[in-house]
Scaffold this active site. Structure first.
Site, PDB file in Angstrom:
ATOM      1  N   THR A 147       0.823  -1.200   0.000  1.00 28.88           N
ATOM      2  CA  THR A 147       0.000   0.000   0.000  1.00 28.88           C
ATOM      3  C   THR A 147       0.863   1.258   0.000  1.00 28.88           C
ATOM      4  O   THR A 147       2.010   1.234   0.462  1.00 28.88           O
ATOM      5  CB  THR A 147      -0.895  -0.012   1.265  1.00 28.88           C
ATOM      6  OG1 THR A 147      -1.494   1.263   1.427  1.00 28.88           O
ATOM      7  CG2 THR A 147      -0.088  -0.294   2.534  1.00 28.88           C
ATOM      8  N   ASP A 148       0.279   2.360  -0.462  1.00 27.86           N
ATOM      9  CA  ASP A 148       0.993   3.646  -0.391  1.00 27.86           C
ATOM     10  C   ASP A 148       1.074   4.146   1.056  1.00 27.86           C
ATOM     11  O   ASP A 148       1.863   5.046   1.358  1.00 27.86           O
ATOM     12  CB  ASP A 148       0.319   4.696  -1.291  1.00 27.86           C
ATOM     13  CG  ASP A 148      -1.146   4.958  -0.967  1.00 27.86           C
ATOM     14  OD1 ASP A 148      -1.698   4.307  -0.044  1.00 27.86           O
ATOM     15  OD2 ASP A 148      -1.761   5.817  -1.636  1.00 27.86           O
ATOM     16  N   GLU A 149       0.260   3.552   1.959  1.00 30.95           N
ATOM     17  CA  GLU A 149       0.230   4.064   3.338  1.00 30.95           C
ATOM     18  C   GLU A 149       1.555   3.851   4.066  1.00 30.95           C
ATOM     19  O   GLU A 149       1.798   4.494   5.087  1.00 30.95           O
ATOM     20  CB  GLU A 149      -0.913   3.421   4.120  1.00 30.95           C
ATOM     21  CG  GLU A 149      -2.255   3.722   3.510  1.00 30.95           C
ATOM     22  CD  GLU A 149      -3.433   3.546   4.458  1.00 30.95           C
ATOM     23  OE1 GLU A 149      -3.225   3.364   5.664  1.00 30.95           O
ATOM     24  OE2 GLU A 149      -4.575   3.600   3.966  1.00 30.95           O
ATOM     25  N   TYR A 172      -2.073  -0.541  11.022  1.00 35.09           N
ATOM     26  CA  TYR A 172      -2.193  -1.201   9.714  1.00 35.09           C
ATOM     27  C   TYR A 172      -0.971  -0.936   8.855  1.00 35.09           C
ATOM     28  O   TYR A 172      -0.311  -1.847   8.364  1.00 35.09           O
ATOM     29  CB  TYR A 172      -3.467  -0.733   8.994  1.00 35.09           C
ATOM     30  CG  TYR A 172      -3.451  -1.046   7.511  1.00 35.09           C
ATOM     31  CD1 TYR A 172      -3.545  -2.362   7.066  1.00 35.09           C
ATOM     32  CD2 TYR A 172      -3.318  -0.025   6.559  1.00 35.09           C
ATOM     33  CE1 TYR A 172      -3.504  -2.655   5.696  1.00 35.09           C
ATOM     34  CE2 TYR A 172      -3.282  -0.311   5.202  1.00 35.09           C
ATOM     35  CZ  TYR A 172      -3.380  -1.624   4.779  1.00 35.09           C
ATOM     36  OH  TYR A 172      -3.331  -1.916   3.429  1.00 35.09           O
ATOM     37  N   LYS A 176       2.018  -3.420   7.432  1.00 36.20           N
ATOM     38  CA  LYS A 176       2.304  -3.597   5.996  1.00 36.20           C
ATOM     39  C   LYS A 176       3.761  -3.241   5.712  1.00 36.20           C
ATOM     40  O   LYS A 176       4.433  -3.907   4.919  1.00 36.20           O
ATOM     41  CB  LYS A 176       1.369  -2.738   5.136  1.00 36.20           C
ATOM     42  CG  LYS A 176      -0.080  -3.174   5.138  1.00 36.20           C
ATOM     43  CD  LYS A 176      -0.313  -4.565   4.550  1.00 36.20           C
ATOM     44  CE  LYS A 176      -0.087  -4.626   3.067  1.00 36.20           C
ATOM     45  NZ  LYS A 176      -0.474  -5.953   2.502  1.00 36.20           N
TER      46      LYS A 176
HETATM   47  P1  NAD Z   1      -9.833  -7.333   2.097  1.00 37.95           P
HETATM   48  O1  NAD Z   1      -9.868  -7.017   3.557  1.00 37.95           O
HETATM   49  O2  NAD Z   1     -11.024  -7.078   1.260  1.00 37.95           O
HETATM   50  O3  NAD Z   1      -9.428  -8.861   1.898  1.00 37.95           O
HETATM   51  C1  NAD Z   1      -8.446  -9.496   2.666  1.00 37.95           C
HETATM   52  C2  NAD Z   1      -8.596 -11.000   2.472  1.00 37.95           C
HETATM   53  O4  NAD Z   1      -7.540 -11.650   3.223  1.00 37.95           O
HETATM   54  C3  NAD Z   1      -9.923 -11.551   3.006  1.00 37.95           C
HETATM   55  O5  NAD Z   1     -10.488 -12.423   2.053  1.00 37.95           O
HETATM   56  C4  NAD Z   1      -9.531 -12.296   4.272  1.00 37.95           C
HETATM   57  O6  NAD Z   1     -10.380 -13.407   4.563  1.00 37.95           O
HETATM   58  C5  NAD Z   1      -8.111 -12.734   3.934  1.00 37.95           C
HETATM   59  N1  NAD Z   1      -7.309 -12.976   5.140  1.00 37.95           N
HETATM   60  C6  NAD Z   1      -7.165 -12.145   6.201  1.00 37.95           C
HETATM   61  N2  NAD Z   1      -6.375 -12.722   7.131  1.00 37.95           N
HETATM   62  C7  NAD Z   1      -5.990 -13.923   6.621  1.00 37.95           C
HETATM   63  C8  NAD Z   1      -5.164 -14.964   7.094  1.00 37.95           C
HETATM   64  N3  NAD Z   1      -4.568 -14.903   8.292  1.00 37.95           N
HETATM   65  N4  NAD Z   1      -4.983 -16.061   6.314  1.00 37.95           N
HETATM   66  C9  NAD Z   1      -5.592 -16.147   5.107  1.00 37.95           C
HETATM   67  N5  NAD Z   1      -6.399 -15.199   4.614  1.00 37.95           N
HETATM   68  C10 NAD Z   1      -6.593 -14.088   5.364  1.00 37.95           C
HETATM   69  O7  NAD Z   1      -8.552  -6.552   1.557  1.00 37.95           O
HETATM   70  P2  NAD Z   1      -8.317  -5.850   0.142  1.00 37.95           P
HETATM   71  O8  NAD Z   1      -8.839  -4.479   0.194  1.00 37.95           O
HETATM   72  O9  NAD Z   1      -8.743  -6.776  -0.936  1.00 37.95           O
HETATM   73  O10 NAD Z   1      -6.726  -5.755   0.163  1.00 37.95           O
HETATM   74  C11 NAD Z   1      -5.933  -6.840  -0.306  1.00 37.95           C
HETATM   75  C12 NAD Z   1      -4.464  -6.465  -0.167  1.00 37.95           C
HETATM   76  O11 NAD Z   1      -4.204  -5.267  -0.886  1.00 37.95           O
HETATM   77  C13 NAD Z   1      -4.021  -6.197   1.268  1.00 37.95           C
HETATM   78  O12 NAD Z   1      -2.728  -6.724   1.418  1.00 37.95           O
HETATM   79  C14 NAD Z   1      -3.993  -4.680   1.371  1.00 37.95           C
HETATM   80  O13 NAD Z   1      -3.043  -4.261   2.307  1.00 37.95           O
HETATM   81  C15 NAD Z   1      -3.579  -4.312  -0.037  1.00 37.95           C
HETATM   82  N6  NAD Z   1      -4.022  -2.994  -0.525  1.00 37.95           N
HETATM   83  C16 NAD Z   1      -5.343  -2.630  -0.469  1.00 37.95           C
HETATM   84  C17 NAD Z   1      -5.747  -1.411  -0.995  1.00 37.95           C
HETATM   85  C18 NAD Z   1      -7.200  -0.978  -0.973  1.00 37.95           C
HETATM   86  O14 NAD Z   1      -7.493   0.150  -1.347  1.00 37.95           O
HETATM   87  N7  NAD Z   1      -8.130  -1.830  -0.581  1.00 37.95           N
HETATM   88  C19 NAD Z   1      -4.814  -0.553  -1.591  1.00 37.95           C
HETATM   89  C20 NAD Z   1      -3.457  -0.952  -1.632  1.00 37.95           C
HETATM   90  C21 NAD Z   1      -3.079  -2.181  -1.111  1.00 37.95           C
HETATM   91  O1  DAU Z   2      -4.183   3.908   0.426  1.00 35.93           O
HETATM   92  C1  DAU Z   2      -4.380   2.526   0.334  1.00 35.93           C
HETATM   93  C2  DAU Z   2      -5.242   2.053   1.481  1.00 35.93           C
HETATM   94  O2  DAU Z   2      -6.574   2.496   1.202  1.00 35.93           O
HETATM   95  C3  DAU Z   2      -5.200   0.558   1.688  1.00 35.93           C
HETATM   96  O3  DAU Z   2      -3.898   0.174   2.042  1.00 35.93           O
HETATM   97  C4  DAU Z   2      -6.194   0.122   2.766  1.00 35.93           C
HETATM   98  O4  DAU Z   2      -6.233  -1.293   2.862  1.00 35.93           O
HETATM   99  C5  DAU Z   2      -7.573   0.637   2.384  1.00 35.93           C
HETATM  100  O5  DAU Z   2      -8.495   0.322   3.408  1.00 35.93           O
HETATM  101  C6  DAU Z   2      -7.539   2.138   2.161  1.00 35.93           C
HETATM  102  O6  DAU Z   2      -7.287   2.838   3.386  1.00 35.93           O
HETATM  103  P1  DAU Z   2      -8.049   4.205   3.762  1.00 35.93           P
HETATM  104  O7  DAU Z   2      -7.991   4.378   5.216  1.00 35.93           O
HETATM  105  O8  DAU Z   2      -7.581   5.310   2.893  1.00 35.93           O
HETATM  106  O9  DAU Z   2      -9.537   3.777   3.251  1.00 35.93           O
HETATM  107  P2  DAU Z   2     -10.983   4.030   3.878  1.00 35.93           P
HETATM  108  O10 DAU Z   2     -11.969   3.647   2.832  1.00 35.93           O
HETATM  109  O11 DAU Z   2     -11.109   3.440   5.237  1.00 35.93           O
HETATM  110  O12 DAU Z   2     -11.010   5.611   4.039  1.00 35.93           O
HETATM  111  C7  DAU Z   2     -10.824   6.483   2.946  1.00 35.93           C
HETATM  112  C8  DAU Z   2     -10.852   7.907   3.492  1.00 35.93           C
HETATM  113  O13 DAU Z   2     -12.189   8.197   3.919  1.00 35.93           O
HETATM  114  C9  DAU Z   2      -9.970   8.119   4.714  1.00 35.93           C
HETATM  115  O14 DAU Z   2      -9.431   9.416   4.646  1.00 35.93           O
HETATM  116  C10 DAU Z   2     -10.928   8.011   5.874  1.00 35.93           C
HETATM  117  C11 DAU Z   2     -12.239   8.527   5.313  1.00 35.93           C
HETATM  118  N1  DAU Z   2     -13.478   7.918   5.834  1.00 35.93           N
HETATM  119  C12 DAU Z   2     -13.575   6.568   5.849  1.00 35.93           C
HETATM  120  C13 DAU Z   2     -14.715   5.961   6.310  1.00 35.93           C
HETATM  121  C14 DAU Z   2     -14.817   4.455   6.362  1.00 35.93           C
HETATM  122  C15 DAU Z   2     -14.517   8.729   6.247  1.00 35.93           C
HETATM  123  O15 DAU Z   2     -14.430   9.967   6.211  1.00 35.93           O
HETATM  124  N2  DAU Z   2     -15.658   8.130   6.700  1.00 35.93           N
HETATM  125  C16 DAU Z   2     -15.792   6.768   6.766  1.00 35.93           C
HETATM  126  O16 DAU Z   2     -16.864   6.278   7.227  1.00 35.93           O
END
Ligand code: NAD
Ligand code: DAU
Length: 366
Positions: A147-149, A172, A176
Site C-alpha cells: 500500500t501507499d500508506e 495497519y 504492511k
Molecule cells: P480485504 O480485507 O477485502 O481482503 C483481505 C482478504 O484476506 C480476506 O479475504 C480475508 O479473509 C483474507 N485474510 C485475512 N487474514 C488472513 C489470514 N490470516 N490467512 C488467510 N487469509 C486471510 O482486503 P483488500 O482491500 O482486498 O486488500 C488486499 C491487499 O491489498 C491487502 O494486502 C492490502 O493491504 C492491499 N491494498 C489494499 C488497498 C485498498 O485500497 N483496498 C490498496 C493498496 C493495497
Molecule cells: O491507500 C491505500 C489504502 O486504502 C489501503 O492500504 C487500505 O487497505 C484501504 O483500506 C484504504 O485505506 P483508507 O484508510 O484510505 O480507506 P478508507 O476507505 O477506510 O477511508 C478512505 C478515506 O475516507 C480516509 O481518509 C478516511 C475517510 N473515511 C472513511 C470511512 C470508512 C470517512 O471519512 N468516513 C468513513 O466512514
C-alpha cells in the site's frame, strides 16, 4: 516474459484478490494455468464473491480454480499446499486491511500481516529451494501486494516515489511496512525472486462496505447518515481495482525481480468532494433527490492519526513497463454504484452475516 502454471493467491476471497482471480481467469490476462485461492475467510473474506468462478473453473478432473480455506499463519497447511499444487508463483493479498479496525484492535494486523507474511515467505523459500536448488535462478516469483500508506502522510504538495522513506503511522500501515521489509529481506538475503507493488486506494465491485465508497453508497440507499471524518479534507488517490490488478500482472510478467513499483490513479480527491460526487451519481441512478442525500452528510470525530494526503508518483511503472490507468474516475464510480445497485443479494448476505456460511452451504473443492 515470465509465465506461471500454478499460482497461489492468498486473500483471494477479499476485495482485490477476488477481482484478480476474475481478471486472470476471465479477462485478457492470457493466463492459462491454475489458481489456488488460499483464504481464511475472516469477516472480510467472502467465497460468494467467486461463486460463478468456482462453478465455471472449479470442476472436472483438472480444475483451473481451487479454493482452500486456510490461514497463512499455519505453516503446515501452507507446506502441504505448495507440495500438492507445485506452486510456482504467489500473489500475496491476504491481510487485515482496514485502518479503523487496526486502531481498535491491532493484534490480528501483526499476526496476519507480519507473521503470516513471514510464514508464507519461509514456506516458499524452503519449497522452492528444495525443488530448484538455487533460488536466484528458479523460475518462480513471490509477488507482494502493498500500500501507499507505508510512506506516511503528505502535505499539500509532493508525491510518494519508490525511494520515499517508509514512515507508517497506523498499526495497519506499520504492519504492511514490516511485511514489505521482510519480502525485500528475503530477496536480498536468500535470493528469493520477489516483486512488490505499493498501490493507492482501490475502488470497484466486491469491496466490503466498511470502506469509504461502498459504505457511502449503501448508506445512501438506506437513507442512513454519511459519516465524514474530521473536516472531510483528507485526500486519497483512487484507482479502479482492475487497473491495479493489470499493473500487478504486468509487474509479475515483465517487472524487474527485486524491484518495487508504485501504482496509483493520479486521481486525488478530498473525501468530502468524493462524497458529493457519489451523491450526484446515486441520485441519477436511483431517482433519489441529491438535496435529500446531501442532508445525510454528518461530520464525525476524526480517525486518530488520520493521514492527511496520499499521492503516488507512478512514473516508474509507466516508463519501464508501459502501464496506464484505463478506467476514468466518473465512469468507474458510476459502474461501481450500478454494481452495488444490482447485487442486492451479495449486499444482503454481507449485511446479515449470511456470507460467512456460504461456503458450507454450497460447496468447496476440498
Ligand atoms: P480485504 O480485507 O477485502 O481482503 C483481505 C482478504 O484476506 C480476506 O479475504 C480475508 O479473509 C483474507 N485474510 C485475512 N487474514 C488472513 C489470514 N490470516 N490467512 C488467510 N487469509 C486471510 O482486503 P483488500 O482491500 O482486498 O486488500 C488486499 C491487499 O491489498 C491487502 O494486502 C492490502 O493491504 C492491499 N491494498 C489494499 C488497498 C485498498 O485500497 N483496498 C490498496 C493498496 C493495497
Ligand atoms: O491507500 C491505500 C489504502 O486504502 C489501503 O492500504 C487500505 O487497505 C484501504 O483500506 C484504504 O485505506 P483508507 O484508510 O484510505 O480507506 P478508507 O476507505 O477506510 O477511508 C478512505 C478515506 O475516507 C480516509 O481518509 C478516511 C475517510 N473515511 C472513511 C470511512 C470508512 C470517512 O471519512 N468516513 C468513513 O466512514
Amino acid at each position: 516474459m515470465r509465465t506461471f502454471r500454478n499460482i497461489l493467491i492468498t486473500g483471494g476471497a477479499g476485495f482485490i484478490g477476488s477481482n484478480m482471480i476474475r481478471y486472470l481467469l476471465t479477462g485478457d490476462s492470457g493466463f492459462t494455468g491454475r489458481i489456488i485461492n488460499v483464504d481464511a475467510l475472516t469477516y472480510a473474506g467472502n467465497a460468494e464473491s467467486l461463486a460463478d468462478i468456482a462453478e465455471h473453473f472449479g470442476g472436472g478432473s483438472t480444475p483451473r480454480y481451487v479454493f482452500i480455506q486456510a490461514d497463512i499463519r499455519n505453516r503446515q497447511n501452507l507446506e502441504r499446499i505448495f507440495n500438492e499444487y507445485q506452486i510456482d508463483a504467489v500473489i500475496h493479498f491476504a491481510a487485515e486491511s482496514h485502518v479503523d479496525r487496526s486502531i481498535v484492535g491491532p493484534e490480528s494486523f501483526v499476526t496476519t500481516n507480519v507473521l503470516g507474511t513471514y510464514t508464507l515467505l519461509e514456506v516458499a523459500r524452503q519449497y522452492w529451494q528444495d525443488r530448484f536448488g538455487t533460488l536466484a535462478e528458479a523460475p518462480v516469483l513471490f509477488h507482494h501486494i502493498s500500500t501507499d500508506e507505508v510512506y506516511g502522510s503528505l502535505g499539500a504538495t509532493g508525491y510518494f516515489t519508490e525511494d520515499t522513506p517508509y514512515d507508517p503511522r497506523s498499526p495497519y500501515s506499520a504492519s504492511k511496512a514490516a511485511s514489505d521489509h521482510l519480502v525485500m529481506a528475503y530477496h536480498h538475503t536468500y535470493g528469493l525472486p520477489v516483486t512488490l507493488t505499493n498501490c493507492s486506494n482501490n475502488y470497484g465491485p466486491y469491496q466490503f462496505p466498511e470502506k469509504l465508497i461502498p459504505l457511502m453508497i449503501l448508506n445512501m440507499l438506506e437513507n442512513k447518515a454519511l459519516p465524514v471524518y474530521g473536516d472531510g479534507k483528507n485526500i486519497r488517490d483512487w484507482l479502479y481495482v482492475e487497473d491495479h490488478n493489470r499493473a500487478v500482472w504486468l509487474v509479475m510478467r515483465e517487472g524487474r525481480v527485486g524491484e518495487k513499483y508504485n501504482i496509483g490513479g493520479e486521481n486525488e480527491w478530498e473525501n468530502i468532494q468524493l462524497v458529493h460526487a457519489l451523491i450526484d451519481i446515486v441520485a441519477e441512478e436511483t431517482g433519489k433527490r441529491a438535496e435529500d442525500l446531501r442532508r445525510l452528510i454528518t461530520f464525525v470525530k476524526d480517525r486518530p492519526g488520520h493521514d492527511r494526503r496520499y499521492a503516488i508518483d507512478c512514473s516508474k511503472i509507466k516508463k519501464e513497463l508501459g502501464w496506464r490507468q484505463s478506467v476514468n474516475f466518473p465512469e468507474g464510480l458510476r459502474h461501481t454504484v450500478r454494481w452495488y445497485l444490482t447485487h442486492q443479494s451479495w449486499i444482503q448476505h454481507v449485511r446479515s452475516g449470511e456470507y460467512r456460511h456460504w461456503i458450507e452451504k454450497n460447496y468447496s473443492n476440498r
